[in-house]
Structures are given as C-alpha cells and as structure tokens.
Design a protein around this motif. Structure first.
Motif, PDB file in Angstrom:
ATOM      1  N   GLY A 247     -21.685  63.941  21.770  1.00 25.27           N
ATOM      2  CA  GLY A 247     -20.667  64.391  22.705  1.00 25.27           C
ATOM      3  C   GLY A 247     -19.330  63.723  22.438  1.00 25.27           C
ATOM      4  O   GLY A 247     -18.331  64.375  22.129  1.00 25.27           O
ATOM      5  N   SER A 248     -19.347  62.399  22.482  1.00 20.46           N
ATOM      6  CA  SER A 248     -18.092  61.641  22.382  1.00 20.46           C
ATOM      7  C   SER A 248     -17.251  62.030  21.173  1.00 20.46           C
ATOM      8  O   SER A 248     -16.039  62.206  21.276  1.00 20.46           O
ATOM      9  N   ILE A 249     -17.917  62.155  20.000  1.00 20.75           N
ATOM     10  CA  ILE A 249     -17.138  62.353  18.770  1.00 20.75           C
ATOM     11  C   ILE A 249     -16.370  63.666  18.745  1.00 20.75           C
ATOM     12  O   ILE A 249     -15.483  63.836  17.917  1.00 20.75           O
ATOM     13  N   TRP A 250     -16.699  64.594  19.642  1.00 20.89           N
ATOM     14  CA  TRP A 250     -15.987  65.873  19.658  1.00 20.89           C
ATOM     15  C   TRP A 250     -14.793  65.859  20.608  1.00 20.89           C
ATOM     16  O   TRP A 250     -14.045  66.832  20.694  1.00 20.89           O
ATOM     17  N   LEU A 251     -14.608  64.769  21.340  1.00 18.87           N
ATOM     18  CA  LEU A 251     -13.526  64.706  22.330  1.00 18.87           C
ATOM     19  C   LEU A 251     -12.148  64.654  21.673  1.00 18.87           C
ATOM     20  O   LEU A 251     -11.159  65.045  22.272  1.00 18.87           O
ATOM     21  N   ALA A 252     -12.118  64.103  20.455  1.00 14.09           N
ATOM     22  CA  ALA A 252     -10.806  63.879  19.836  1.00 14.09           C
ATOM     23  C   ALA A 252     -10.655  64.597  18.510  1.00 14.09           C
ATOM     24  O   ALA A 252      -9.795  64.256  17.702  1.00 14.09           O
ATOM     25  N   VAL A 253     -11.504  65.600  18.245  1.00 13.69           N
ATOM     26  CA  VAL A 253     -11.328  66.365  17.012  1.00 13.69           C
ATOM     27  C   VAL A 253     -10.088  67.259  17.128  1.00 13.69           C
ATOM     28  O   VAL A 253      -9.569  67.476  18.223  1.00 13.69           O
ATOM     29  N   GLU A 254      -9.657  67.749  15.990  1.00 12.87           N
ATOM     30  CA  GLU A 254      -8.445  68.561  15.960  1.00 12.87           C
ATOM     31  C   GLU A 254      -8.560  69.780  16.876  1.00 12.87           C
ATOM     32  O   GLU A 254      -7.609  70.146  17.564  1.00 12.87           O
ATOM     33  N   GLU A 255      -9.761  70.370  16.912  1.00 16.57           N
ATOM     34  CA  GLU A 255      -9.941  71.599  17.680  1.00 16.57           C
ATOM     35  C   GLU A 255     -10.108  71.345  19.178  1.00 16.57           C
ATOM     36  O   GLU A 255     -10.118  72.290  19.968  1.00 16.57           O
ATOM     37  N   ALA A 256     -10.272  70.091  19.584  1.00 16.58           N
ATOM     38  CA  ALA A 256     -10.499  69.809  21.007  1.00 16.58           C
ATOM     39  C   ALA A 256      -9.211  70.008  21.787  1.00 16.58           C
ATOM     40  O   ALA A 256      -8.160  69.481  21.428  1.00 16.58           O
ATOM     41  N   GLU A 257      -9.335  70.775  22.871  1.00 12.91           N
ATOM     42  CA  GLU A 257      -8.172  71.038  23.711  1.00 12.91           C
ATOM     43  C   GLU A 257      -8.024  69.857  24.674  1.00 12.91           C
ATOM     44  O   GLU A 257      -8.737  69.758  25.673  1.00 12.91           O
ATOM     45  N   ALA A 258      -7.157  68.938  24.332  1.00 12.45           N
ATOM     46  CA  ALA A 258      -6.912  67.788  25.213  1.00 12.45           C
ATOM     47  C   ALA A 258      -5.522  67.272  24.903  1.00 12.45           C
ATOM     48  O   ALA A 258      -5.020  67.415  23.785  1.00 12.45           O
ATOM     49  N   GLU A 259      -4.897  66.697  25.901  1.00  9.13           N
ATOM     50  CA  GLU A 259      -3.564  66.129  25.710  1.00  9.13           C
ATOM     51  C   GLU A 259      -3.639  65.012  24.672  1.00  9.13           C
ATOM     52  O   GLU A 259      -4.617  64.257  24.631  1.00  9.13           O
ATOM     53  N   PRO A 260      -2.602  64.875  23.839  1.00  8.22           N
ATOM     54  CA  PRO A 260      -2.577  63.785  22.851  1.00  8.22           C
ATOM     55  C   PRO A 260      -2.817  62.414  23.491  1.00  8.22           C
ATOM     56  O   PRO A 260      -3.477  61.561  22.903  1.00  8.22           O
ATOM     57  N   GLN A 346     -11.456  56.683  15.334  1.00 11.45           N
ATOM     58  CA  GLN A 346     -10.211  56.093  14.844  1.00 11.45           C
ATOM     59  C   GLN A 346      -9.114  57.111  14.620  1.00 11.45           C
ATOM     60  O   GLN A 346      -7.949  56.770  14.633  1.00 11.45           O
ATOM     61  N   GLN A 347      -9.483  58.360  14.344  1.00  8.67           N
ATOM     62  CA  GLN A 347      -8.462  59.327  13.958  1.00  8.67           C
ATOM     63  C   GLN A 347      -8.934  60.746  14.207  1.00  8.67           C
ATOM     64  O   GLN A 347     -10.132  60.995  14.313  1.00  8.67           O
ATOM     65  N   VAL A 348      -7.965  61.652  14.263  1.00  8.76           N
ATOM     66  CA  VAL A 348      -8.273  63.068  14.441  1.00  8.76           C
ATOM     67  C   VAL A 348      -8.883  63.620  13.150  1.00  8.76           C
ATOM     68  O   VAL A 348      -8.361  63.402  12.070  1.00  8.76           O
ATOM     69  N   GLU A 349     -10.023  64.285  13.278  1.00  5.97           N
ATOM     70  CA  GLU A 349     -10.646  64.982  12.157  1.00  5.97           C
ATOM     71  C   GLU A 349     -10.943  66.408  12.606  1.00  5.97           C
ATOM     72  O   GLU A 349     -11.043  66.674  13.800  1.00  5.97           O
ATOM     73  N   THR A 350     -11.153  67.310  11.671  1.00  2.00           N
ATOM     74  CA  THR A 350     -11.617  68.642  12.055  1.00  2.00           C
ATOM     75  C   THR A 350     -13.131  68.590  12.283  1.00  2.00           C
ATOM     76  O   THR A 350     -13.815  67.703  11.775  1.00  2.00           O
ATOM     77  N   CYS A 351     -13.635  69.570  13.027  1.00  4.61           N
ATOM     78  CA  CYS A 351     -15.088  69.642  13.256  1.00  4.61           C
ATOM     79  C   CYS A 351     -15.841  69.728  11.934  1.00  4.61           C
ATOM     80  O   CYS A 351     -16.878  69.085  11.742  1.00  4.61           O
ATOM     81  N   LYS A 353     -14.973  68.671   9.062  1.00  3.60           N
ATOM     82  CA  LYS A 353     -14.929  67.369   8.398  1.00  3.60           C
ATOM     83  C   LYS A 353     -15.965  66.417   9.007  1.00  3.60           C
ATOM     84  O   LYS A 353     -16.642  65.677   8.276  1.00  3.60           O
ATOM     85  N   VAL A 354     -16.097  66.452  10.320  1.00  2.00           N
ATOM     86  CA  VAL A 354     -17.065  65.564  10.977  1.00  2.00           C
ATOM     87  C   VAL A 354     -18.484  65.899  10.519  1.00  2.00           C
ATOM     88  O   VAL A 354     -19.268  65.019  10.157  1.00  2.00           O
ATOM     89  N   ILE A 355     -18.808  67.180  10.502  1.00  2.00           N
ATOM     90  CA  ILE A 355     -20.154  67.598  10.070  1.00  2.00           C
ATOM     91  C   ILE A 355     -20.388  67.182   8.607  1.00  2.00           C
ATOM     92  O   ILE A 355     -21.443  66.636   8.259  1.00  2.00           O
ATOM     93  N   ALA A 356     -19.394  67.417   7.767  1.00  2.00           N
ATOM     94  CA  ALA A 356     -19.539  67.057   6.343  1.00  2.00           C
ATOM     95  C   ALA A 356     -19.708  65.552   6.186  1.00  2.00           C
ATOM     96  O   ALA A 356     -20.509  65.071   5.379  1.00  2.00           O
ATOM     97  N   ARG A 357     -18.961  64.787   6.987  1.00  3.97           N
ATOM     98  CA  ARG A 357     -19.052  63.334   6.919  1.00  3.97           C
ATOM     99  C   ARG A 357     -20.430  62.851   7.372  1.00  3.97           C
ATOM    100  O   ARG A 357     -21.048  61.984   6.737  1.00  3.97           O
ATOM    101  N   LEU A 358     -20.923  63.414   8.472  1.00  2.91           N
ATOM    102  CA  LEU A 358     -22.257  63.035   8.951  1.00  2.91           C
ATOM    103  C   LEU A 358     -23.294  63.234   7.841  1.00  2.91           C
ATOM    104  O   LEU A 358     -24.129  62.364   7.578  1.00  2.91           O
TER     105      LEU A 358
END
Lengths: 374, 374
Positions: A247-260, A346-351, A353-358
C-alpha cells in the motif's frame, strides 16, 4: 512467476497494490501485478465514475476492488442510512468536535468548499452504504477480486461474490481472525503485520505471516506490512506467502493523485516517524506522527470515540488536510496513513518502474541465497 | 553455509543463540552455530565458573559472551561500585519498593533465601561491574565474539577487544544507532525488530533489517526479532542479513536450565500474549504479559523509574519469580522476557534438533522459491 495465485487471477507477478487512485490500479495491473482500488470513502456514483475510467483504460487486464463489508450493526435493520447517520451524530460529544476543529483552525487548514462528497463520515462502513459499492464493482467483468479491509465479511455476501466467479480476500492482524475468515469462506487472507499502514494490530509481520500461513494452510496468504522492495517481497515469499499486498509504496508514485506536499511528507519521514493511533477512525491505525496524533494523546484530549463515531468527528479533517495538503500547516494535522516502510521511500517513481524494481531486486536476492546454499 | 561470517568466526551455520544457560551455549556451538552466553546478572566469580564449565565441555568450538558495556555515567569516575549503588538506592522512592513487594506478596512469591548472587540490581550495567566480566571473557581462547546488549560500547573497549583478535557486536533497534555502532568500530550489528524479546524498539523486523543493512553496508548485520524457524531465517537472509540472532527459541529447549513451570508458560502463550513493558528495567522490553506488567500500567502504579533505578526496584522480583517459577502464582508476576515468536513454541526440543530443523526448513523453503522463480 509460476505461482498458483498468478494462474488463478491471471496475473504475472503476485504483487497486489492497494490504492485509492484509479491511475495506479491501471498501471499496476498493466505491469503484471493486480491493482486494487480502495473504494471506502467513495459514493456509489463516484465509484461508478472511477470504475468506468478504469474499464476504459485497462484493456484486458484484471483488477480488484476493496470495500468494507460490515456485519450488520445491532438494530440497523429498521433504519435507513440517513436515520442511522442522524442517530450516530447525536452520540458525538461537542467537546470532540471542538477539539478537532480547533486543531484545524490553529494550523491554518481552510474549510472544505466542495460538498459533493459522501456525507459526514460513515465512509461506506455500514451495510447500507457498502451495498451499492459492491453492486457497482460486481458489474465489472475485469474485477477478479473483492477485498474486505476490516473484519470478516458476512457469509451470504461471500457466497454472492463467489456466484459471480470472483475471489474474496480479507485482511487480518491475528491468526485467530484468519481462521474466522477461512471458516466464513474467504478465499485469500491478507496478513498485515504491525509495520503496515492503516488499521493494524501489534503482531509484527515476520511472526504474523508465519502464524497465519500455518493456521490456515493451504488457503493462500498475502503478506502485508513492511514490503517496499524486492528483498522484502522475497522474505515474504520465503515464508510461504502466496504473494504480497502493498500500500504505502503506491502513495508517492508518479501516477498517484496527491498534492506534492503530501508526497514530500513521505519522502521526509523515516521509519521512526509513524505511530499507531486511534485519532482518526477510533481503531489503531499506523500513520505519520504529527501534531494531530500527539494532541489526541495529550493532556487536553477528550479521548477517542469508538468506530464509527471518531471517524465522523474527523471526516472533515481528513478531506480538508488531503485537499489542501500544501496550504498552511496542513501536514502537521493531516491524515497520512502509511507503514514504517515509509523510511525507504525516497523519490517519485512510475508504477511500472516500481514493479520492475521489485522483480529485479527479488531475482538478485534469490541468486545470493542460492550462492549461500547450505 | 558459505557465508563470510561463517568463515570469519569458524562456524557452519550463521545462527547465533543468545542464552543465559551454559549448556545451551555448548550445544549450539557444537551443532555448528554460535552459542552466546548472556553474562549480565552474573558476578565475575559466577561468570568464571560458567566459562570454566563451557571451556571444559566445548572442545574446539567457538562461542561468544554478551555483556552490557556502558558508556561512563556522569560523575561515576570518582565512585566505586558500592558508593554508586548506595547513591542510586537513595534515589528510589519507597512507594516503588512497596508496590513491587505487595505484588509479590499478593501472589505468594516466596522470599529469596540465597544471598550469593550479585548485589541488588545493578546487574553489571555500570563500567565498574562490567569490567571484571569483560576481563574474564577475554581470558578464554574460544571466545570469538563479545556482544553488547545495550548502546554503543566505548571506543577504547572496542579497541581493546580488537587487539585480542575478537569481534565486537552490538544490538540496535534503529538505523541511526547502527550507524553510531559502526562509527565506533563495532564489527557486527544486530538489528532487533520490535517483535523480539527483551529491550526492543518499535520498528518491525521486516523494515528495520532492510534499513540497517542498507545504512551500514557492507558491515554485516545479524537479523533479530521474530526468528523461530528456517523460513523466518530464510526471510532474514533474503534481505541480505549475514546471519540470525535468536533468543526466545532457546528458553524452552531441553538443555535450558529453567523450571518446568517457566517453560510451560512459553508453550501456553500465543503471539498476542507479549507486551513491550518498562516495568522491569525501566526501558521498554518485550516479555510475557501478566498481572505484573498490567499492574505497572494500572491506576495504582507509581510509574516507571529510569534505568537503572527501576531494575534495582525489581531485581528481587526477577530472581524470586525465576527461582520459584512453579510456586504459588509466580507466573502471574514473573519476569519472562520473550519475543512474539513465543506463539510458535510448542514443545521441548534439544538444541541439536532445533539447529537441524532450522536448516531443513531453510533448504525446503529455498527449494520452493526456486520452483517459483520469475
């Protein structure tokens, strides 16, 4: 990956992404995982819009919807949602409302100007409000999983979902709750350790996962709480988890709709900056520790109300601090549920990218284990 | 296993067993792991007896000793241990002594009849009392590791141990403490998650291990907190741990010197039956939840004193409830530090059996991971 749950749900990698953002649902599923839309807090109309958008953008990939399907409240049979809301509202002491409002005022949180959202605070946590959400989800061909975020769903609802050919998942924080889920007919149990964000118990992941996996074997268990990279995923799979619920790791991805400002608050936090607090919903949930969580524990606090009352008091605080995350000192009193894994963010990633990194981290860590083979 | 730490310390499997029982030290080391004797609470004379016995029975195998080597207390330079003890005793309010004594009396805990033990409660936690323990350990050829259970050891002590050709390990519950250890010259950091028994922080293992491993790479990290079987060990190794530090699982082995009533209390407990409590030492430590831990949190409680004062108040309770574990209601007020992994402990096993089981479970779990290879 060649796991039974991947075959069952038609996914490539057993990574389940819980998120409130439709974009994240689509991107994770298209990258081979399973996006799961957290629908609590949506009206049926809002959920319809979100699911329409997802269906229009998803293509042929599967996804899930997370709803809280409560057991009936005592005496709720004779009441409609409006009546119940009114009755519950009357149970809230004024001191609690004043305390919340003062905290918001003291930190310059603007009032909410848009009244199109759901009414004050039941958040879909009664059967009357959950039912239309479930019906909306069950209309969608690509929804392969209905998850239940709190408690064991009623048996008749589980049966109904099964009749449409979908799987039911439910979260737990104790082995005995996992057993209850299984007995009710739940297909997949999500075991969330104390490290996790949102409602969580106090048994740590490394112990809880093992206990739950053993308790309900061979029912598949998704490991949750503390998974932010491929090594943590491998650790979960090493214990026999069928997959990981993140859950947490998707809060700050590029596609997440949230204020900077909200995303930045996660990057700034360390693993020590979260707290299990009852201050927003009335049940212990892990979130960023801030002035708000401290104040409700402090000497001026009126104390916590039980669910759903505490959430009705704080509903306005939640949406105002989310919407105006960058305004005034909103981050000091904001509702930012997140797990201890926030310290790794630590930083904004795309979804994608996160899956590929995992996956890369997972494969590298497994290779190391094989080199060290006893 | 072919890991650097196995080569460095001359062991076959990177399982470190923390225990207060000399028999367990010997059996674990002879089975290929590393037994580590927890020496806190021993007088120098007692430690000499234990190490003599270990050396006579160990053969050629290595082992470790765990001591608390404190930074100097402010103003402690001019004082010997007796003076300091007297000064500290004078700081303890009578209400605390009375509260502890009443709890013991109410539950039928007999007075301690044997006064040969160390004096009331400093437990080797000052430099004056720790120094003779360290000297005794450094006389032993087979001692390859000195571990420090709390805080960063003084740099000059680390240097001194290094000059004798041994490694220094230190526990931590936060990534920033791991960095402090490394900067001081510690060779091996033990990262203990919140699940663990004894003094422990509130960051869960699955998050803490990752954070500490990354923070001090390439310094080796032993994973602690929640490891009771080979799958949990594999999970730790999957995250890049150099080995695992275990404690709870050795409390109830056949070779452990403990009253049957104490061992049974572990088998009866579930993963929910522990609590992080300040009630024995003044610092949060995980232990079995019982009448004692509840009472110190209750309305009658005089509150907690800081370390080492709280431990001086409760020293008598610790040794009486340990010695008379099967008498009266000792288990209701006893000091049983143990991790959440206690929920997995079901029966008495030999040390050799535990090591063999860990290895078998590890290998089986790794084989499963390889079959699921992405």
């Amino acid at each position: 990956m060649k796991t039974p749950i991947c075959a069952d749900l038609g996914i490539d990698i057993p990574v389940f992404a819980f998120t409130h953002c439709r974009d994240v649902v689509v991107e994770v599923s298209r990258a081979g995982g399973l996006g799961v839309l957290g629908a609590v807090g949506f009206t049926a109309e809002q959920l319809k819009q979100e699911l329409d958008w997802i269906d229009a953008n998803m293509g042929d990939y599967p996804y899930g919807v997370d709803i809280v399907i409560p057991q009936k409240y005592e005496g709720a049979d004779d009441m409609n949602a409006d009546d119940m809301l009114e009755k519950l509202e009357a149970m809230i002491p004024q001191a609690h409302r004043d305390f919340a409002e003062k905290l918001l005022g003291d930190h310059g949180v603007p009032p909410f100007s848009d009244e199109s959202g759901p009414k004050g605070g039941l958040l879909g946590w009664t059967e009357d409000t959950a039912r239309p959400l479930l019906d909306e989800a069950l209309k969608r061909d690509n929804v392969v999983l209905i998850a239940n975020a709190l408690g064991t769903p009623p048996v008749e609802i589980i049966d109904e979902i099964h009749q449409t050919g979908r799987k039911v998942a439910a979260l737990c924080g104790k082995a005995k709750h996992a057993l209850k889920h299984k007995q009710a007919g739940v297909d997949i149990v999500i075991a969330q350790g104390s490290e996790g964000g949102g409602h969580t118990g106090d048994v740590g992941s490394i112990v809880l996962w093992k206990q739950v996996i053993d308790a309900i074997h061979p029912t598949p268990v998704l490991a949750a709480g503390g998974i932010g990279n491929g090594q943590q995923m491998l650790a979960a799979m090493a214990m026999g988890a069928a997959g990981v619920w993140t859950g947490s790791i998707w809060l700050a991805v590029e596609e997440a709709e949230a204020e900077p400002a909200e995303k930045q608050s996660y990057f700034d936090a360390t693993e020590e900056d979260t707290v299990r607090s009852r201050s927003f919903t009335g049940k212990p949930g892990r979130m960023l520790k801030n002035v708000w969580t401290d104040a409700w524990e402090g000497p001026e606090s009126p104390g916590y109300l039980p669910m759903p009352l505490q959430g009705m008091v704080t509903f306005d605080a939640m949406r105002r601090t989310k919407r105006y995350a960058g305004v005034g000192e909103c981050q000091k009193v904001g509702f930012n549920p997140v797990g201890q894994v926030v310290g790794q963010m630590q930083q904004v990633e795309t979804c994608r990218k996160v899956i590929a990194r995992l996956l890369t981290e997972y494969v590298d860590a497994l290779a190391l284990l094989n080199r060290q083979m006893p």
